[in-house]
Design a protein around this motif. Structure first.
Motif, PDB file in Angstrom:
ATOM      1  N   TYR A   1     -23.979  87.384  17.348  1.00  0.00           N
ATOM      2  CA  TYR A   1     -24.479  88.584  16.685  1.00  0.00           C
ATOM      3  C   TYR A   1     -25.437  89.351  17.600  1.00  0.00           C
ATOM      4  CZ  TYR A   1     -25.862  91.543  12.742  1.00  0.00           C
ATOM      5  OH  TYR A   1     -26.079  92.605  11.905  1.00  0.00           O
ATOM      6  N   LYS A   2     -26.347  88.629  18.246  1.00  0.00           N
ATOM      7  CA  LYS A   2     -27.310  89.291  19.123  1.00  0.00           C
ATOM      8  C   LYS A   2     -26.622  89.925  20.331  1.00  0.00           C
ATOM      9  CE  LYS A   2     -31.371  86.524  17.884  1.00  0.00           C
ATOM     10  NZ  LYS A   2     -32.340  85.497  18.341  1.00  0.00           N
TER      11      LYS A   2
ATOM     12  N   ALA B   1     -21.639  94.645  15.442  1.00  0.00           N
ATOM     13  CA  ALA B   1     -21.920  93.215  15.256  1.00  0.00           C
ATOM     14  C   ALA B   1     -21.410  92.748  13.897  1.00  0.00           C
ATOM     15  CB  ALA B   1     -23.411  92.945  15.399  1.00  0.00           C
ATOM     16  N   ASP B   2     -21.535  93.610  12.881  1.00  0.00           N
ATOM     17  CA  ASP B   2     -21.138  93.216  11.527  1.00  0.00           C
ATOM     18  C   ASP B   2     -19.629  93.198  11.331  1.00  0.00           C
ATOM     19  OD1 ASP B   2     -23.712  92.806  10.168  1.00  0.00           O
ATOM     20  OD2 ASP B   2     -24.039  94.921  10.619  1.00  0.00           O
TER      21      ASP B   2
ATOM     22  N   ASP C   1     -24.360  87.189  11.110  1.00  0.00           N
ATOM     23  CA  ASP C   1     -25.692  87.002  11.680  1.00  0.00           C
ATOM     24  C   ASP C   1     -26.138  85.583  11.351  1.00  0.00           C
ATOM     25  OD1 ASP C   1     -28.172  87.206  12.765  1.00  0.00           O
ATOM     26  OD2 ASP C   1     -28.916  88.740  11.379  1.00  0.00           O
TER      27      ASP C   1
ATOM     28  N   THR D   1     -18.729  89.552  13.521  1.00  0.00           N
ATOM     29  CA  THR D   1     -19.226  88.200  13.290  1.00  0.00           C
ATOM     30  C   THR D   1     -20.277  88.204  12.186  1.00  0.00           C
ATOM     31  OG1 THR D   1     -20.092  86.229  14.420  1.00  0.00           O
ATOM     32  CG2 THR D   1     -21.072  88.347  15.016  1.00  0.00           C
TER      33      THR D   1
ATOM     34  N   TYR E   1     -23.505  91.055  20.483  1.00  0.00           N
ATOM     35  CA  TYR E   1     -22.747  92.232  20.063  1.00  0.00           C
ATOM     36  C   TYR E   1     -23.669  93.385  19.669  1.00  0.00           C
ATOM     37  CZ  TYR E   1     -18.854  88.927  19.970  1.00  0.00           C
ATOM     38  OH  TYR E   1     -17.911  87.987  20.299  1.00  0.00           O
ATOM     39  N   GLN E   2     -24.832  93.060  19.137  1.00  0.00           N
ATOM     40  CA  GLN E   2     -25.806  94.111  18.851  1.00  0.00           C
ATOM     41  C   GLN E   2     -26.238  94.823  20.128  1.00  0.00           C
ATOM     42  OE1 GLN E   2     -28.983  92.122  16.554  1.00  0.00           O
ATOM     43  NE2 GLN E   2     -28.601  93.608  14.921  1.00  0.00           N
TER      44      GLN E   2
END
Length: 257
Positions: free
Chosen positions: A58-59, A32-33, A38, A36, A61-62
């Motif tokens: 972010y959510k 995620a990091d 958060d 993109t 991709y997490q």
């Protein structure tokens, strides 16, 4: 993404692909990091045309990413079973990481089509490249093909892709496949997000040399892609029908038959 956070599930999916008669499995290499921020404002929320409306990037991709420390086990399982394993990198660090596995090719996602520094980095590895073209204009594709070729890519396959999840068959526009093959003098395939198996089989008849398709262990499992993915028996049926379509194309001849 349909491993749902379980390495055992990911390895089982490699075995499902093998049992279905698949040629290769593809994962994605990001966090995620690396993709993109958060961030919760409107520019980082998903809107329209997908199952993930309202979720932040972010959510998503997490939830969907494949941990990097799983990669050795996944590549090893594919090698044990005798099928190719490769990945889609989303930044330079992912390419550097993936090189240790000696991947047979790299995939460029539709969303990275205009990420020219990444394309150049991938091309300079000297490995074959498969590039999806969803959302790209003709000019976008032309520029990206040029970046790949000027940086050393000698073996390129373009994939027709409609970047909706799921995508209606009426928006597949498979007629682009033979046109792309003529324009770019490359192999052309299909990255398919439609439901069912009809569209990929039709693509083969129009000249597609590669089919990319999402699959899952069961659509009852709440994976981020499961709602538009094929279940194992459906996936195997697609492979069987693709092989029949390949055989049926034959050659141009007017012999009595």
């Amino acid at each position: 993404a349909n491993h749902n956070g379980s390495l055992d599930a990911a390895l089982e999916m490699v075995r499902i692909a093998k049992d279905a008669g698949d040629d290769a499995v593809k994962i994605q290499t990001y966090t995620a990091d690396t993709l993109t921020l958060d961030c919760d404002n409107e520019y980082f929320r998903i809107k329209g045309g997908t199952l993930w409306d309202g979720t932040t990037l972010y959510k998503l991709y997490q939830q969907a990413f494949t941990p990097w420390d799983w990669h050795p086990a996944i590549f090893a399982e594919a090698k044990r079973l005798g099928i190719d394993c490769f990945s889609t990198p989303f930044d330079d660090t992912a390419v550097d990481f993936l090189e240790q596995f000696d991947p047979p090719y790299y995939k460029i996602a539709s969303f990275e089509l205009t990420h020219h520094p990444l394309l150049a980095k991938v091309a300079r590895t000297g490995r074959p490249v498969i590039m999806s073209t969803g959302m790209g204009t003709l000019q976008d594709i032309e520029e990206s093909v040029e970046v790949l070729r000027t940086n050393g890519c000698k073996d390129l396959t373009l994939l027709k892709c409609t970047s909706s999840y799921p995508a209606p068959a009426s928006e597949a526009n498979l007629a682009r496949i033979p046109d792309m093959a003529t324009r770019f003098k490359t192999h052309v395939g299909l990255s398919d997000h439609t439901m069912g198996i009809t569209v990929p089989v039709a693509a083969v008849v129009l000249g597609a040399t590669m089919i990319e398709k999402h699959f899952c262990r069961s659509r009852k499992e709440p994976g981020p892609d499961s709602a538009f993915s094929l279940e194992p028996e459906e996936f195997a049926e697609m492979v069987r029908n693709v092989r029949i379509a390949e055989q049926a194309i034959g050659t141009v001849n007017y012999d009595r038959s």
